[in-house]
Design an enzyme around this catalytic site. Structure first.
Site, PDB file in Angstrom:
ATOM      1  N   ARG A  65      17.603  13.027  34.227  1.00  0.00           N
ATOM      2  CA  ARG A  65      17.602  12.428  32.891  1.00  0.00           C
ATOM      3  C   ARG A  65      16.468  13.091  32.111  1.00  0.00           C
ATOM      4  O   ARG A  65      15.749  13.922  32.651  1.00  0.00           O
ATOM      5  CB  ARG A  65      17.484  10.896  32.927  1.00  0.00           C
ATOM      6  N   GLY A  66      16.328  12.691  30.850  1.00  0.00           N
ATOM      7  CA  GLY A  66      15.386  13.393  29.972  1.00  0.00           C
ATOM      8  C   GLY A  66      16.155  14.528  29.297  1.00  0.00           C
ATOM      9  O   GLY A  66      16.890  15.276  29.969  1.00  0.00           O
ATOM     10  N   ALA A  67      16.011  14.642  27.982  1.00  0.00           N
ATOM     11  CA  ALA A  67      16.875  15.540  27.208  1.00  0.00           C
ATOM     12  C   ALA A  67      16.931  16.973  27.756  1.00  0.00           C
ATOM     13  O   ALA A  67      18.029  17.500  28.002  1.00  0.00           O
ATOM     14  CB  ALA A  67      16.433  15.518  25.744  1.00  0.00           C
ATOM     15  N   GLN A 122      11.099   3.999  32.879  1.00  0.00           N
ATOM     16  CA  GLN A 122      10.769   5.414  33.105  1.00  0.00           C
ATOM     17  C   GLN A 122       9.264   5.673  33.029  1.00  0.00           C
ATOM     18  O   GLN A 122       8.754   6.600  33.652  1.00  0.00           O
ATOM     19  CB  GLN A 122      11.474   6.307  32.075  1.00  0.00           C
ATOM     20  N   ASN A 174      14.394   8.670  19.980  1.00  0.00           N
ATOM     21  CA  ASN A 174      13.782   8.680  21.324  1.00  0.00           C
ATOM     22  C   ASN A 174      14.054   7.326  21.977  1.00  0.00           C
ATOM     23  O   ASN A 174      14.661   6.424  21.374  1.00  0.00           O
ATOM     24  CB  ASN A 174      12.280   8.970  21.228  1.00  0.00           C
ATOM     25  N   LYS A 175      13.591   7.187  23.190  1.00  0.00           N
ATOM     26  CA  LYS A 175      13.824   5.980  23.986  1.00  0.00           C
ATOM     27  C   LYS A 175      13.529   4.711  23.185  1.00  0.00           C
ATOM     28  O   LYS A 175      12.563   4.659  22.421  1.00  0.00           O
ATOM     29  CB  LYS A 175      12.953   6.052  25.247  1.00  0.00           C
ATOM     30  N   ARG A 198      26.512  11.548  28.459  1.00  0.00           N
ATOM     31  CA  ARG A 198      25.505  10.794  27.693  1.00  0.00           C
ATOM     32  C   ARG A 198      25.547  11.281  26.236  1.00  0.00           C
ATOM     33  O   ARG A 198      25.543  12.486  25.992  1.00  0.00           O
ATOM     34  CB  ARG A 198      24.098  10.981  28.298  1.00  0.00           C
ATOM     35  N   ASP A 208      14.897  12.873  22.030  1.00  0.00           N
ATOM     36  CA  ASP A 208      16.233  13.291  22.462  1.00  0.00           C
ATOM     37  C   ASP A 208      17.000  14.013  21.368  1.00  0.00           C
ATOM     38  O   ASP A 208      17.981  14.692  21.631  1.00  0.00           O
ATOM     39  CB  ASP A 208      17.033  12.075  22.939  1.00  0.00           C
TER      40      ASP A 208
END
Ligand code: MRU
Length: 380
Positions: free
Chosen positions: A60-62, A209, A260-261, A97, A250
């Site tokens: 995960r993570g862009a 996270q 972002n998150k 995603r 992201d």
């Protein structure tokens, strides 16, 4: 000030988040769903494995989502190098995603690298391009680290050697990229250069996270840090305990809105109210020049209710258990991301320097990306 290029290690070994196995075909990853309690790797053999790893957030993570998708294309072409298989693989990977634009960017890059080649050349060309994208990610993060270091070092000088307190949200660390991270690149580079730094780590509910991944990697690298509940940042800012915030992203729009998150926007609001600089670290593949208004145009991922309704952790005797924390029958909402308008962003830390979160600054820094935005996308 001696400037080091930090090296991320697990068990003393320089480690990346994704690699090609010794057979030159299968792809290794760190299974991030098991951290911080267990460090284990997993092997991807098919495009379905790659798609599942992205959807379940083993990776995960862009930027890492993009790298995993690139290798997913390689695995698909190994099984079938036809145009149909290429298209089907891109569709399958793109559907995993919706929010991080790096996924589509990487698929477009892969399609461009293989599309016009004869079938017998496609597999080798795909692995070459995927490896290049990974190397590019590392080089970009190193450059982001060098630019961010200047910001942190300037504050350190002002503080006369007292640690610089950086607040970060989610995990925009090396685990979210191929290596080094984006938000953490500046932190690791500062730490390794002898600039004293301390990190406030937002736990980042619901998947934690920050608590699980950012704290794990900062701890392994010896960076002083403190995990805080997500609601604590505003209080710390009011009491002068945060010198700057650095988060990842992201997707950044052409006018500098930052997706972002979930929870990032609230931190940006608190930072603005307290005069705390709010920086966003990003590699250029995270800029989406085809969209302008982040609030209106970026699809926000909604994930399973269970991620909110349950918590997973280690028991005192080391077992990993999941417990329910919400009453049966209560409705649950799980929005994965939010959008911070450009006006709340002090600056974007990119591989080409720290720039304003604005259309002219982005277009000037990345003219080749801004110009390409109107071309039809290969992976669509
Ligand atoms: O849902 P995740 O864990 O993939 O979300 C990750 C983030 O929001 C990161 O901050 C972002 O991808 C930047 S990663 C360098």
């Amino acid at each position: 000030m001696a400037r080091e290029t930090p090296v991320m290690k697990v068990g003393g070994q320089h480690t990346r988040t994704i690699w090609v196995e010794a057979d030159g075909a299968r792809v290794g990853i760190i299974d991030q769903t098991l951290l911080p309690h267990r460090y284990a790797t997993a092997t991807l053999t098919t495009v379905a494995d790659a798609a599942r790893a992205i959807a379940t957030m083993q990776v995960r993570g862009a930027p890492l989502i993009g790298a995993a998708a690139a290798y997913g294309v390689c695995l698909a072409l190994r099984a079938d190098p036809s145009d149909d298989a290429l298209e089907q693989a891109c569709r399958q990977l793109l559907a995993t995603r919706p929010t991080a634009i790096n996924l589509k960017w990487a698929l477009d890059e892969m399609v461009a690298a293989v599309r016009n080649r004869p079938r017998h050349e496609r597999v080798a060309a795909a692995y070459r391009r995927a490896a290049e994208l990974c190397e590019q990610d590392v080089a970009i993060n190193q450059a982001i680290g060098r630019h961010g270091l200047q910001l942190i070092a300037t504050i350190a000088e002002r503080k006369g050697g007292e640690p610089v307190n950086v607040l970060t949200h989610c995990n925009a660390g090396w685990l979210a990229t191929v290596d080094l991270g984006t938000a953490t690149a500046s932190i690791y580079t500062a730490h390794d250069s002898g600039v004293p730094v301390h990190v406030w780590v937002d736990e980042t509910r619901p998947r934690n996270q920050g608590a699980a991944l950012t704290a794990w990697e900062l701890g392994h690298h010896g960076v002083p840090h403190t995990v805080i509940p997500d609601n604590t940042g505003g209080h710390l800012m009011q009491h002068g305990q945060v010198d700057l915030a650095i988060v990842g992203t992201d997707r950044v729009t052409a006018q500098g809105d930052v997706c972002n998150k979930i929870g990032t926007y609230l931190k940006a609001l608190a930072a603005a109210d307290n005069g705390v600089p709010f920086y966003v670290a990003l590699p250029s593949p995270t800029i989406d020049f085809t969209v302008t208004d982040g609030l209106a145009e970026i699809p926000i991922e909604q994930r399973a209710a269970d991620e909110v309704a349950t918590m997973t952790g280690a028991t005192a005797d080391g077992r990993i258990e999941t417990v329910r924390i919400v009453p049966d029958g209560s409705a649950v909402a799980n929005y994965g991301f939010d959008v911070t308008p450009a006006r709340l962003v002090t600056g974007l830390i990119t591989e080409r320097g720290v720039i304003a979160a604005s259309r002219p600054a982005l277009a000037q820094a990345f003219p080749e990306r801004a110009g390409r935005a109107s071309r039809p996308a290969a992976a669509e």
